[in-house]
Design a protein around this motif. Structure first.
Motif, short mmCIF file in Angstrom:
data_model
loop_
_atom_site.label_atom_id
_atom_site.label_comp_id
_atom_site.label_asym_id
_atom_site.label_seq_id
_atom_site.Cartn_x
_atom_site.Cartn_y
_atom_site.Cartn_z
N ASN A 1 -2.58 12.75 -1.05
CA ASN A 1 -3.53 11.62 -0.57
C ASN A 1 -4.24 10.56 -1.53
O ASN A 1 -5.32 10.24 -1.46
CB ASN A 1 -4.74 12.58 0.23
CG ASN A 1 -4.31 13.20 1.43
OD1 ASN A 1 -3.58 14.19 1.21
ND2 ASN A 1 -4.72 12.62 2.54
N MET B 1 0.88 -1.13 -0.01
CA MET B 1 -0.07 0.10 0.05
C MET B 1 0.93 1.35 0.17
O MET B 1 1.76 1.49 0.87
CB MET B 1 -0.77 0.03 1.40
CG MET B 1 -1.70 1.23 1.50
SD MET B 1 -2.56 1.24 2.95
CE MET B 1 -1.55 0.56 4.33
N TYR C 1 -7.19 8.45 0.12
CA TYR C 1 -7.04 8.20 1.45
C TYR C 1 -7.22 9.71 2.29
O TYR C 1 -6.90 10.28 1.95
CB TYR C 1 -5.94 7.27 1.94
CG TYR C 1 -4.62 7.99 1.81
CD1 TYR C 1 -4.35 8.46 3.28
CD2 TYR C 1 -3.77 8.41 1.07
CE1 TYR C 1 -3.10 9.12 3.60
CE2 TYR C 1 -2.56 8.87 1.13
CZ TYR C 1 -2.21 9.30 2.32
OH TYR C 1 -1.01 10.15 2.52
N THR D 1 -15.23 1.85 0.33
CA THR D 1 -14.47 2.68 1.58
C THR D 1 -14.31 1.71 2.46
O THR D 1 -15.21 0.85 3.00
CB THR D 1 -15.54 3.96 1.66
OG1 THR D 1 -15.73 4.54 0.78
CG2 THR D 1 -14.92 4.71 3.06
N GLU E 1 -2.37 0.51 -4.23
CA GLU E 1 -2.46 -0.79 -3.66
C GLU E 1 -1.92 -1.81 -4.72
O GLU E 1 -2.52 -1.81 -5.80
CB GLU E 1 -3.79 -1.20 -3.29
CG GLU E 1 -4.52 -0.37 -1.98
CD GLU E 1 -5.88 -0.73 -1.34
OE1 GLU E 1 -6.03 -0.55 -0.23
OE2 GLU E 1 -6.60 -1.48 -2.13
N LYS F 1 -9.73 4.91 3.24
CA LYS F 1 -9.35 4.75 1.98
C LYS F 1 -10.59 4.27 1.11
O LYS F 1 -11.49 3.69 1.50
CB LYS F 1 -8.61 3.38 1.70
CG LYS F 1 -7.11 3.48 2.69
CD LYS F 1 -6.21 2.42 2.29
CE LYS F 1 -6.94 1.04 3.18
NZ LYS F 1 -5.83 -0.11 2.68
N LEU G 1 0.78 5.10 0.18
CA LEU G 1 0.38 6.32 0.64
C LEU G 1 1.27 7.56 0.22
O LEU G 1 2.20 7.69 0.81
CB LEU G 1 -0.02 6.24 2.14
CG LEU G 1 -0.92 5.02 2.80
CD1 LEU G 1 -0.93 5.20 4.16
CD2 LEU G 1 -2.10 5.09 2.28
N VAL H 1 -11.01 3.10 -2.50
CA VAL H 1 -10.56 2.20 -3.77
C VAL H 1 -11.50 1.50 -4.54
O VAL H 1 -12.08 0.66 -3.85
CB VAL H 1 -9.09 1.18 -3.34
CG1 VAL H 1 -8.56 0.60 -4.41
CG2 VAL H 1 -8.07 1.95 -2.53
N VAL I 1 -3.86 6.84 -2.87
CA VAL I 1 -3.21 5.45 -2.61
C VAL I 1 -3.03 4.61 -3.62
O VAL I 1 -3.94 4.39 -4.61
CB VAL I 1 -4.02 4.85 -1.22
CG1 VAL I 1 -5.51 4.70 -1.88
CG2 VAL I 1 -3.32 3.45 -0.73
#
Length: 145
Positions: free
Chosen positions: A80, A74, A103, A118, A84, A112, A76, A114, A82
């Motif tokens: 802000n 992940m 995020y 959420t 993965e 997060k 970060l 994605v 992200v």
């Protein structure tokens, strides 16, 4: 000629030092509502997963990490976002699949979003080299840098 009382000067000096010391000790770094000051940004590789049952944590090596591949991660970022990353050898050896999202951090919560999903997790521990996240169900993820 004026006499100076050395004893009263010492008392004033002692009191000044004592007050300064008291103020220094009472205004420590714990005035952050329990929020850790270590940076959250960076690339975190998942290393352990587990659960909490009756207050007892049980952690195992992350089974999602493919043998012979880099660990799932992940990332970060400071803007802000992200990223993965998931390594999967189903089609090609150690093929990397990524998802991008956003995020936010609110005190000790990491939220997060994605692929429209959420997730909110509690930041249980954050140091320069470890990030431990817990969700409301007691699931735990431990990441390392």
């Amino acid at each position: 000629m004026r006499k100076v009382n050395v004893k009263s000067g010492s008392v004033v000096l002692f009191m000044s030092v004592a007050i300064f010391g008291f103020l220094t000790v009472s205004c420590s770094d714990d005035d952050n509502d329990g929020e850790t000051l270590a940076p959250l940004t960076g690339k975190w590789s998942i290393s352990k997963v587990g659960t909490t049952v009756s207050g007892v944590e049980t952690l195992i090596d992350a089974p999602q990490n493919q043998s012979g591949c880099d660990k799932d991660f992940m990332n970060l970022k400071s803007d802000n976002t992200v990223e993965e990353g998931n390594y999967d050898s189903t089609i090609d050896p150690c093929a990397l699949f990524t998802d991008i999202g956003i995020y936010s951090r609110s005190h000790n919560n990491l939220t997060k979003v994605v692929d429209g999903v959420t997730t909110t997790q509690d930041i249980a521990n954050l140091t320069l080299s470890e990030l431990k996240l817990k969700d409301a169900s007691g699931n735990i993820e431990v990441y390392t840098k």
